[in-house]
Motif scaffolding. Structure first.
Motif, PDB file in Angstrom:
ATOM      1  N   LYS A 104      -7.547   1.359  -9.312  1.00 29.89           N
ATOM      2  CA  LYS A 104      -8.736   1.913  -8.676  1.00 29.89           C
ATOM      3  C   LYS A 104      -8.911   3.393  -8.972  1.00 29.89           C
ATOM      4  O   LYS A 104     -10.010   3.925  -8.824  1.00 29.89           O
ATOM      5  N   SER A 113       0.826  -1.211   0.000  1.00 31.93           N
ATOM      6  CA  SER A 113       0.000   0.000   0.000  1.00 31.93           C
ATOM      7  C   SER A 113       0.859   1.260   0.000  1.00 31.93           C
ATOM      8  O   SER A 113       0.519   2.265  -0.646  1.00 31.93           O
ATOM      9  N   GLU A 132      -3.830  -0.218  -6.576  1.00 35.33           N
ATOM     10  CA  GLU A 132      -4.264   1.135  -6.249  1.00 35.33           C
ATOM     11  C   GLU A 132      -4.308   2.011  -7.501  1.00 35.33           C
ATOM     12  O   GLU A 132      -5.140   2.923  -7.600  1.00 35.33           O
ATOM     13  N   LYS A 142       1.029   3.955  -3.187  1.00 32.18           N
ATOM     14  CA  LYS A 142       0.855   5.410  -3.052  1.00 32.18           C
ATOM     15  C   LYS A 142       2.035   6.152  -3.674  1.00 32.18           C
ATOM     16  O   LYS A 142       1.870   7.199  -4.308  1.00 32.18           O
TER      17      LYS A 142
END
Length: 996
Positions: free
Chosen positions: A242, A206, A239, A210
């Protein structure tokens, strides 16, 4: 004197003191620090440990326990204390286990050197030594991994490091959790939760996701392709998937080693921005095969998700100007990193082993070694292993300061757990260590936080650090905008760009010469001069190339690809495209455009209208038919009003005196109906009459009528000059609306061009109707080029109109005087220079175009090629000559006036003849009615009828006039005539007029 007191039964010495002039063994109380305060290393003030560590310290504790209960004499006491001091100075051994795959030699070496570094640094674990217990297991062999862990736990270890295999690591983790042994990992792990006795130094997915997102947004990526190798890659980039602001396509590497077919498909789809998520060992292979198919150019951008790009040999890609960006966690400019690597290399050389030294691709000016033999920068997992050992040592040292620690051998199938495991893992999550990968600290879940990553990019010198990323402030680039532009300029120096264009006057044309020309000398035109000016400013070379299909660029729905110049840019056959290339919405989505270098709009090219033949009654044209009718009505109305008012007003009546005294006086009015009509007609034609109004009312009517005639005659005169001197052009169409309303004149455009796209996508009803008309025509009204459209207009004899850009129409009308532009622009658009998507040269070309615009060079070039070169200004000269002199008025212009004059004269003659005939017939009738002289002699006086008084007076007057016209025969006759004249009435002229 030596005094030794008994030990406390709980294992801690109550008091031990040696008085020989210096302080010996320090004291340690339960819960206090195990270090001696003020003692020196090497025997003076060494810390005494508790009851030993593992199997190596238990004998010391037993010896001290036995001798603590005895009181000895001074000399034996000295000997005993010397022996005890010798035993106490021996360091305790703490075993740590390392599980490595068969291919993890680098991590094994890092593990050993980290242990050696800690043992040589007495600031950490000053009275203890770490012992590395290494076991090798095959990858993904969970059973053998479990057996190796159990064998390590039997010997007594304080922690387990590794392995790299995820499946094996899960089994190891379960055993460590059961026995409360800290498990330290340095591998990528996607799990969102961690076990209680586990920490992982590798940044969590994660956190990395980012970082990927922040860097890509800073780079301005919006549309890209993700090439991944396995499912772990999808987890790393989930991510990105998304985020709705990205347009992402996914492609997975095939199982075979040949990735070229997949890469060719990506190239065919126009992919220029790629996020590459593959294992470190496959990065070079993928990039090399991409280079072989032409996907490692200056227009391609790669973002590598691996943190080990600095360990990949990128020598083959350094001079390709490919934009390669990646993140690294190891900072080679960190002094700690440099020192550790240097000690590592020299240590291996001392032992006769060679360290694998891949070429360092990371630019590092602070390295002490020459660039010809740079130091190897370790892989991320290797550096993390080194940091993991230091993290463990730091936590163990801090824990040792607060409590007594002992290492207990454990059995995998037993119920005994290590009592200090929970405290040690909590200390590891709490402490902070500066290592090779930066500051190491964890959250309560065991995930590493506050990770700082370096942003590196490829240039001709290798990988260069251009910024940093951290979770708080995101991606921060350290290079300035001027540095970026300077790098682009340097990359363009002496570089030859391929310029795609098409032949279109006056933008790009073949040079008119009798000599054999080659290369760029074959072409001339506005765009040729423009690209030459830009190349002079930026400093690059160029080669002009005509598009293979001579099209601007249109997306083929069937083939799902672009043609023309746009297609050559997307196929990387050209670096720039220049010409009469319109910036449209579709093209802007496919390629990049510079700022416009010319603004224009769609207009209509048509033949000049023929001169309208003069009308015979053109003098009536200044006023419309309605105005003429209103004027006639006003003339009759004013005449009747004047007649009525003159009858009503007493001031318009005058007394009429008769010729004879016996006749009565009468009242007369000068404004009879005929006189009223004559008065208004004279005023309208700016002429005078004998009648003049006397009453106020009639004068008001006359004044208002004079004012009306003044304005109307002045307006008519002014407009008449324009109508007689200006040549009227008769055109069947004046705008696009006129074209849409009729079907006689055909109209079209170049098929597939920006004009065709405008009509096909327009939502204006008029333009939709025009597009439907063009589509329904057979034969087709479309053309393949603007030259063909111009030819059809010239040969169409007014039956064909062509729609094209206004700038091209302006160029044509300067040379073909029979053609003209009809109406104004239908829209507003611009020409620009097209570049492949993501081109690094766009900013520089933009700046060059803006500079040329500010210098006025664009205006100079347009005047040169529109009005000077290739016959420019021809029609403008003809127009200036024709407009320099006034148009002569011929008979055709004023012939109607002569017709009116002749008609008036003829009408007057006819009226005069009619009057004469009518009067003659009337007199003849009257004479016929009178009796003859002979019959009057036979009749008596009473039988002769009496003529009317007016007739008698008229006859007498005529007799006098006839006699006056003849000279008197004798003086007596003259005297008689004078006497008769004196007796006549003074009103004789009026009587004659009334008689006539």
């Amino acid at each position: 004197m030596c005094e030794i007191y008994e030990r406390d039964p709980h294992g801690g010495p109550r008091e031990r003191r040696e008085e020989h002039g210096r302080r010996g063994v320090g004291t340690m109380k339960p819960g206090s620090s195990s270090r001696a305060e003020g003692g020196e290393r090497g025997g003076e003030g060494e810390t005494e440990r508790g009851e030993g560590r593992g199997q190596g310290t238990a004998p010391h504790a037993r010896i001290l326990g036995r001798f603590a209960s005895y009181r000895l004499s001074p000399m034996p006491c000295l000997l005993v204390l010397s022996a005890l001091l010798h035993l106490a100075t021996a360091s305790d051994v703490i075993r740590i286990g390392g599980l490595f795959d068969l291919s993890d030699e680098r991590q094994e070496v890092a593990f050993r050197y980290a242990v050696d570094a800690i043992n040589s640094d007495r600031k950490l674990l000053a009275h203890a030594r770490l012992s590395a217990q290494i076991e090798k297991i095959p990858p993904s062999d969970s059973f053998r991994g479990s057996r190796k862990v159990c064998s390590l736990l039997k010997t007594g270890v304080a922690a387990i490091f590794g392995p790299q295999s995820g499946q094996t690591s899960d089994h190891v983790q379960s055993i460590c959790d059961a026995l409360e042994i800290p498990h330290i990992e340095n591998r990528w792990d996607f799990r969102l939760t961690r076990d209680a006795y586990s920490v992982n130094l590798y940044p969590h997915p994660s956190t990395l996701a980012k970082a990927y997102m922040d860097v890509l947004k800073t780079l301005g990526w919006r549309k890209f392709c993700i090439i991944y190798e396995n499912n772990n890659g999808l987890i790393r980039v989930q991510e990105l998937l998304k985020d709705q602001s990205f347009q992402i396509s996914l492609r997975q590497l095939p199982l075979s080693d040949d990735y070229r077919p997949m890469l060719k498909d990506a190239k065919k789809d126009g992919v220029t921005h790629i996020v590459l998520d593959v294992e470190r060992d496959n990065i070079f292979t993928v990039l090399k095969q991409a280079q072989q198919i032409g996907m490692m150019t200056s227009y391609h951008n790669y973002f590598i998700t691996s943190l080990d790009l600095h360990t990949v040999d990128l020598e083959d890609f350094r001079h390709g100007d490919t934009n390669i960006t990646a993140l690294t966690i190891v900072d080679p400019e960190n002094p700690l990193v440099q020192q550790v690597i240097q000690d590592w290399v020299f240590g291996e050389l001392r032992h006769g082993r060679n360290v694998e030294n891949p070429e360092n691709t990371l630019k590092n000016s602070n390295m002490t070694q020459p660039k010809s033999s740079p130091l190897p920068i370790p892989q991320t997992e290797v550096a993390l292993m080194y940091d993991a050992v230091h993290l463990f040592a730091k936590a163990l040292d801090d824990l040792d300061r607060s409590r007594h620690i002992d290492i207990t051998p454990l059995e995998c199938d037993g119920d005994i757990t290590w009592v200090h495991g929970n405290s040690l893992i909590n200390y590891m999550k709490w402490v902070q260590v500066n290592g090779l990968t930066g500051l190491i600290k964890f959250d309560t879940e065991g995930f590493r936080r506050d990770v700082t990553l370096d942003i590196v990019e490829m240039n001709k010198e290798g990988l260069n650090r251009v910024g940093k990323w951290d979770p708080t402030s995101g991606a921060n680039y350290t290079r300035t905008y001027s540095e970026i532009q300077q790098g682009i300029v340097e990359s363009l120096q002496n570089k030859t760009l391929i310029i795609s264009t098409i032949l279109a006057s006056p933008y790009t044309m073949l040079r008119e010469t009798s000599e054999q020309m080659t290369g760029n000398d074959r072409y001339e035109g506005f765009c040729v001069d423009l690209i030459h000016e830009i190349s002079e400013i930026i400093g690059f070379n160029y080669t002009l190339k005509l598009a293979d299909d001579s099209n601007h660029g249109k997306f083929d729905q069937k083939l799902q690809k672009w043609n023309g110049m746009i297609g050559e840019l997307l196929d990387q056959k050209a670096d720039l495209a220049i010409g009469d290339l319109t910036i449209t919405y579709e093209r802007e989505h496919a390629v990049d455009f510079t700022m416009p270098w010319m603004n224009l709009g769609i207009s209509i090219l048509y033949r000049k209208p023929t001169k309208k033949p003069p009308n015979l009654f053109s003098f009536l044209s200044p006023l419309s038919l309605d105005v003429w009718l209103y004027m006639a009505t006003a003339y009759l109305g004013v005449s009747l009003l004047l007649f009525v008012l003159a009858r009503l007003s007493p001031y318009e009546w005058i007394t009429s005196f008769p010729c004879r005294e016996e006749e009565e006086k009468s009242m007369e009015n000068q404004f009879s109906l005929n006189n009223s009509l004559w008065f208004t007609m004279g005023s309208l034609l700016q002429q005078g009459t004998d009648q003049q109004p006397k009453a106020v009312s009639t004068r008001i009517v006359a004044g208002i009528w004079w004012f009306f005639t003044l304005i109307m005659i002045s307006s008519y005169t002014a407009n008449l000059a324009a109508f007689l001197t200006v040549e009227r052009m008769e055109s069947p169409i004046e705008s696009a609306e006129d074209l849409a309303k009729q079907t006689k004149i055909k109209y079209g455009s170049m098929y597939g061009g920006s004009t065709w796209n405008f009509f096909s996508s327009s939502e204006v009803p008029t333009y939709q109707r025009m597009f439907s008309f063009m589509e329904s025509q057979n034969p087709s009204v479309y053309t393949k080029s603007n030259e063909e459209g111009m030819t059809r207009v010239l040969k169409g004899d007014g039956q064909y109109a062509y729609m094209m850009e206004s700038s091209s129409i302006e160029y044509i009308t300067e040379r073909y005087c029979d053609l003209t532009q009809v109406g104004g622009p239908l829209d507003s658009k611009s020409y620009g220079i097209a570049l492949p998507p993501g081109s690094p040269y766009r900013t520089m070309v933009n700046a060059a175009v803006l500079r040329l615009q500010e210098m006025g060079r664009l205006h100079v070039l347009k005047r040169k090629w529109w009005k000077e070169k290739r016959g420019g200004g021809t029609c403008q000269d003809d127009e200036s000559k024709s407009s320099s002199k006034a148009n002569e008025l011929g008979l055709n212009n004023v012939g109607g006036v002569f017709v009116v004059l002749l008609a008036g004269m003829g009408l007057a003659s006819v009226v005069a003849v009619c009057e004469f005939v009518w009067k003659s017939r009337k007199l003849a009738t009257e004479e016929h009615d009178l009796p003859s002289h002979a019959s009057r002699e036979k009749l008596g006086p009473d039988d002769i009828p009496t003529p009317p008084l007016a007739a008698i007076r008229g006859a007498q007057s005529l007799d006098r006039i006839s006699r006056r016209s003849a000279p008197p025969a004798t003086p007596e006759a003259a005297a008689e005539e004078q006497q008769e004249g004196n007796l006549q009435s003074p009103d004789l002229p009026f009587q004659l007029i009334s008689t006539v």
